[in-house]
Scaffold this motif. Structure first.
Motif, PDB file in Angstrom:
ATOM      1  N   UNK A 132     -26.425  35.397   4.880  1.00  0.00           N
ATOM      2  CA  UNK A 132     -26.316  34.357   5.894  1.00  0.00           C
ATOM      3  C   UNK A 132     -27.720  33.883   6.252  1.00  0.00           C
ATOM      4  N   UNK A 133     -27.947  32.572   6.253  1.00  0.00           N
ATOM      5  CA  UNK A 133     -29.272  31.992   6.484  1.00  0.00           C
ATOM      6  C   UNK A 133     -29.241  31.226   7.795  1.00  0.00           C
ATOM      7  N   UNK A 134     -30.085  31.641   8.733  1.00  0.00           N
ATOM      8  CA  UNK A 134     -30.137  31.023  10.053  1.00  0.00           C
ATOM      9  C   UNK A 134     -31.550  30.508  10.301  1.00  0.00           C
ATOM     10  N   UNK A 135     -31.682  29.211  10.309  1.00  0.00           N
ATOM     11  CA  UNK A 135     -32.975  28.551  10.512  1.00  0.00           C
ATOM     12  C   UNK A 135     -32.894  27.727  11.783  1.00  0.00           C
ATOM     13  N   UNK A 136     -33.861  27.895  12.663  1.00  0.00           N
ATOM     14  CA  UNK A 136     -33.863  27.178  13.938  1.00  0.00           C
ATOM     15  C   UNK A 136     -33.785  25.673  13.711  1.00  0.00           C
ATOM     16  N   UNK A 137     -32.852  25.030  14.432  1.00  0.00           N
ATOM     17  CA  UNK A 137     -32.710  23.584  14.340  1.00  0.00           C
ATOM     18  C   UNK A 137     -31.901  23.087  13.168  1.00  0.00           C
ATOM     19  N   UNK A 138     -31.319  24.006  12.366  1.00  0.00           N
ATOM     20  CA  UNK A 138     -30.528  23.596  11.210  1.00  0.00           C
ATOM     21  C   UNK A 138     -29.203  24.351  11.217  1.00  0.00           C
ATOM     22  N   UNK A 139     -28.140  23.793  10.603  1.00  0.00           N
ATOM     23  CA  UNK A 139     -26.867  24.517  10.526  1.00  0.00           C
ATOM     24  C   UNK A 139     -27.021  25.811   9.724  1.00  0.00           C
ATOM     25  N   UNK A 140     -26.251  26.838  10.106  1.00  0.00           N
ATOM     26  CA  UNK A 140     -26.242  28.073   9.328  1.00  0.00           C
ATOM     27  C   UNK A 140     -25.661  27.797   7.947  1.00  0.00           C
ATOM     28  N   UNK A 141     -26.215  28.472   6.951  1.00  0.00           N
ATOM     29  CA  UNK A 141     -25.716  28.365   5.586  1.00  0.00           C
ATOM     30  C   UNK A 141     -25.601  29.765   4.994  1.00  0.00           C
ATOM     31  N   UNK A 142     -25.131  29.820   3.761  1.00  0.00           N
ATOM     32  CA  UNK A 142     -24.959  31.100   3.073  1.00  0.00           C
ATOM     33  C   UNK A 142     -25.393  30.986   1.627  1.00  0.00           C
ATOM     34  N   UNK A 143     -25.728  32.106   1.038  1.00  0.00           N
ATOM     35  CA  UNK A 143     -26.184  32.134  -0.342  1.00  0.00           C
ATOM     36  C   UNK A 143     -25.769  33.454  -0.983  1.00  0.00           C
ATOM     37  N   UNK A 144     -25.818  33.469  -2.284  1.00  0.00           N
ATOM     38  CA  UNK A 144     -25.400  34.645  -3.057  1.00  0.00           C
ATOM     39  C   UNK A 144     -26.518  35.671  -3.145  1.00  0.00           C
ATOM     40  N   UNK A 145     -26.151  36.945  -3.037  1.00  0.00           N
ATOM     41  CA  UNK A 145     -27.064  38.056  -3.295  1.00  0.00           C
ATOM     42  C   UNK A 145     -26.618  38.712  -4.597  1.00  0.00           C
ATOM     43  N   UNK A 146     -27.451  38.749  -5.621  1.00  0.00           N
ATOM     44  CA  UNK A 146     -27.012  39.224  -6.929  1.00  0.00           C
ATOM     45  C   UNK A 146     -26.641  40.701  -6.940  1.00  0.00           C
ATOM     46  N   UNK A 147     -25.738  41.017  -7.853  1.00  0.00           N
ATOM     47  CA  UNK A 147     -25.402  42.414  -8.118  1.00  0.00           C
ATOM     48  C   UNK A 147     -26.528  43.067  -8.918  1.00  0.00           C
ATOM     49  N   UNK A 150     -28.053  41.742 -12.408  1.00  0.00           N
ATOM     50  CA  UNK A 150     -28.071  40.289 -12.516  1.00  0.00           C
ATOM     51  C   UNK A 150     -29.482  39.766 -12.252  1.00  0.00           C
ATOM     52  N   UNK A 151     -29.705  38.523 -12.656  1.00  0.00           N
ATOM     53  CA  UNK A 151     -30.981  37.882 -12.322  1.00  0.00           C
ATOM     54  C   UNK A 151     -31.117  37.792 -10.815  1.00  0.00           C
ATOM     55  N   UNK A 152     -32.342  37.772 -10.307  1.00  0.00           N
ATOM     56  CA  UNK A 152     -32.526  37.595  -8.863  1.00  0.00           C
ATOM     57  C   UNK A 152     -32.127  36.191  -8.445  1.00  0.00           C
ATOM     58  N   UNK A 153     -32.066  35.972  -7.145  1.00  0.00           N
ATOM     59  CA  UNK A 153     -31.876  34.627  -6.619  1.00  0.00           C
ATOM     60  C   UNK A 153     -33.127  34.205  -5.878  1.00  0.00           C
ATOM     61  N   UNK A 154     -33.317  32.894  -5.805  1.00  0.00           N
ATOM     62  CA  UNK A 154     -34.386  32.305  -5.010  1.00  0.00           C
ATOM     63  C   UNK A 154     -33.747  31.566  -3.844  1.00  0.00           C
ATOM     64  N   UNK A 155     -34.376  31.639  -2.691  1.00  0.00           N
ATOM     65  CA  UNK A 155     -33.893  30.956  -1.496  1.00  0.00           C
ATOM     66  C   UNK A 155     -35.025  30.108  -0.932  1.00  0.00           C
ATOM     67  N   UNK A 156     -34.774  28.839  -0.689  1.00  0.00           N
ATOM     68  CA  UNK A 156     -35.744  27.956  -0.042  1.00  0.00           C
ATOM     69  C   UNK A 156     -35.247  27.709   1.374  1.00  0.00           C
ATOM     70  N   UNK A 157     -35.968  28.224   2.370  1.00  0.00           N
ATOM     71  CA  UNK A 157     -35.501  28.129   3.748  1.00  0.00           C
ATOM     72  C   UNK A 157     -36.589  27.524   4.632  1.00  0.00           C
ATOM     73  N   UNK A 158     -36.161  26.795   5.648  1.00  0.00           N
ATOM     74  CA  UNK A 158     -37.117  26.176   6.556  1.00  0.00           C
ATOM     75  C   UNK A 158     -37.163  24.675   6.362  1.00  0.00           C
ATOM     76  N   UNK A 159     -38.341  24.092   6.560  1.00  0.00           N
ATOM     77  CA  UNK A 159     -38.499  22.640   6.568  1.00  0.00           C
ATOM     78  C   UNK A 159     -39.154  22.126   5.293  1.00  0.00           C
TER      79      UNK A 159
END
Length: 338
Positions: A132-147, A150-159
């Motif tokens: 769960x991704x919670x960034x101030x001033x933006x709607x909450x979103x979600x992303x996958x965490x690899x098993x 598996x290959x890792x995931x990248x997350x771009x969060x913020x502005x």
């Protein structure tokens, strides 16, 4: 150009609520300092673990710091129900970050996170999860965490600067350090062209795979004409583009197609079984997609001739190179592309 790699903020509705366990929070600040938590079940493992080189600090349950063991794990008490920690993000050098290093990065007002460097994992729990991704001033979103495995995931969060496009039936979120520059250079179109071509060739994602119709592409500039580079995650790509020249953009298209090939095969559940097969097939489709692209013919010929040399006789067989690679010989890996 291996698939280790970038993960995404694959943002969307949670289709597997039972998997939700991780949270990352980011305040509105020019200096991003994400905070993480992991909710634990009533019965959980004795340790938390992270790969070598993880950028994790101040692991605690409640107000108590968890001791880090000599083997790099953190011991849990059975009474602990939530673990919290921070990440020590790297600040890129002036010439720009190296995407292939797959580090978690602090950028002005936003961050690029790699799952393998910032997320703890409960020992003995190999399955995937949800962040769960919670960034101030933006709607909450979600992303996958690899098993595990598996290959890792990248997350771009913020502005970060971003835009969303529909490409070949997928929702693609493009995030960049300079969106105006990469769009004007046509780099978003290069990726869209590669993804569209490869979606015609590769099998569809496995049924019911979370976030399988979403993709994150993060583009970070780097100085130097030779800086075109990339890494692929399960649902994300992390890409370096040469900041000061467009002369390598045709080569970059081949890299995008290479990493996208890795990703589409992984999402379809296709196992290559060996590094040479995995890299060789991705390399083939990277070059083929580049060759069939709308790039200038002279530029395509330059990239083709870097790798395709019919007059050269291979000095070593693939089985021998694979054996060297598995024994830890790092000099064998680049030869899978030659």
């Amino acid at each position: 150009m291996r698939l280790p790699l970038i993960a995404a903020c694959l943002c969307g509705p949670l289709s597997h609520p039972a998997l939700a366990a991780y949270t990352v929070s980011l305040e509105d600040s020019p200096h991003p300092a994400p905070r993480f938590s992991l909710d634990l079940p009533d019965r959980h493992g004795e340790f938390l673990e992270a790969p070598a080189g993880a950028q994790i600090a101040n692991v605690r349950c409640g107000h108590s710091l968890l001791p880090k063991q000599s083997d790099g794990r953190w011991r849990l008490s059975q009474a602990c129900r939530q673990v919290r920690w921070e990440a020590t993000l790297n600040t890129p050098p002036p010439e720009g970050p190296d995407a292939s290093a797959q580090q978690s990065l602090a950028l002005p007002g936003w961050a690029v996170l790699t799952s393998s460097t910032v997320l703890l994992r409960e020992s003995g729990k190999p399955e995937g999860s949800i962040l769960a991704i919670r960034v101030a001033g933006k709607p909450d979103t979600q992303a996958y965490v690899p098993a595990t495995g598996e290959a890792p995931e990248f997350y771009a969060i913020g502005k970060g600067q971003e835009t969303i496009r529909q490409v070949a039936g997928w929702q693609v979120r493009y995030v960049a350090d300079d969106l105006t520059r990469v769009a004007a250079r046509g780099l978003l179109d290069h990726h869209a062209e590669a993804l569209t071509a490869l979606r015609r060739v590769f099998p569809p994602p496995r049924p019911n795979a979370p976030f399988s119709g979403q993709l994150l592409v993060t583009l970070l500039g780097r100085d130097g004409a030779s800086s075109a580079n990339g890494a692929g995650g399960m649902r994300s790509l992390l890409v370096n583009y040469p900041r000061d020249t467009a002369e390598r953009d045709t080569f970059l298209l081949a890299i995008l197609a290479h990493e996208q090939s890795h990703q589409l095969l992984a999402l379809a559940g296709v196992s290559m079984g060996s590094a040479w097969m995995s890299e060789g097939l991705a390399h083939y489709y990277g070059l083929k997609t580049m060759r069939q692209s709308r790039q200038p013919q002279a530029e395509k010929d330059k990239v083709w001739q870097l790798f395709v040399k019919p007059e050269r006789t291979p000095a070593q067989g693939l089985a021998r190179l694979e054996r060297r690679h598995r024994e830890g010989d790092k000099s064998a890996y680049p030869l899978f592309y030659s």
